[in-house]
Enzyme design. Structure first.
Site: not given
Ligand code: DQA
Length: 160
Positions: A20, A82, A76, A109, A102, A113, A79, A100, A12-13, A25
């Site tokens: 964003r 977690h 990835n 952070r 990030h 997280r 969110a 995985e 997501p996102n 990021y």
């Molecule tokens: C993330 C870190 C996560 O905590 C966050 O919710 C994201 C992006 C990262 O790529 O740093 O959406 O996965």
């Protein structure tokens, strides 16, 4: 031997990358990251597919679909990393090499997280290198493919 295939799954996102929180990021868009991964896959002679979803169940479905179809996953889960027992269980169920990623260093952070439910069922984790982390994950995945190839070749040689 057929081409190795990688599935890249974005949670997501991550469709908002570039817009964003660029201070966290970076300014690269998701399609630019994917384009660079495709160049690396092409150079190796691997196939690569990309999937992004903001829905947990769709991500679980996609992971399940990977069984018998792909050789490794780069994920990835954003969110859901977690929180999602379902995504962890799906990765564990299909038992394919999974890396995985990030973008941010989640360990610098917020406390929520700093726990990944997914990391224990992954071959490796890449954290905190910005969008370059996806490139590093590709290199790691191709290394895993080389190992699989070497084992298969050795087994073949034993038979002959
Ligand atoms: C993330 C870190 C996560 O905590 C966050 O919710 C994201 C992006 C990262 O790529 O740093 O959406 O996965």
């Amino acid at each position: 031997m057929d081409k190795f295939k990688v599935m890249v799954i974005q949670g997501p996102n991550l469709n908002m990358l570039g817009l964003r929180e660029p201070n966290v990021y970076g300014s690269m868009r998701l399609q630019d990251i994917h384009q660079q991964m495709k160049v690396v896959a092409d150079q190796y002679g691997a196939e690569i597919e990309f999937f992004q979803s903001n829905f947990e169940g769709e991500i679980v479905d996609k992971i399940q679909e990977c069984l018998g179809e792909v050789d490794g996953i780069i994920i990835n889960a954003a969110a859901y990393t977690h929180t999602s027992v379902a995504i962890r269980d799906a990765i564990s169920a299909i038992n394919l090499p999974t890396i995985e990623v990030h973008i941010s260093n989640v360990y610098r952070r917020e406390e929520f997280r700093q726990k990944s439910l997914i990391a224990p069922v992954c071959a490796g984790v890449i954290v905190g290198f910005g969008p370059v982390g996806y490139h590093l994950a590709m290199i790691g995945m191709l290394q895993i493919f080389d190992q699989i190839k070497a084992v298969k070749n050795a087994q073949q040689a034993d038979k002959e």
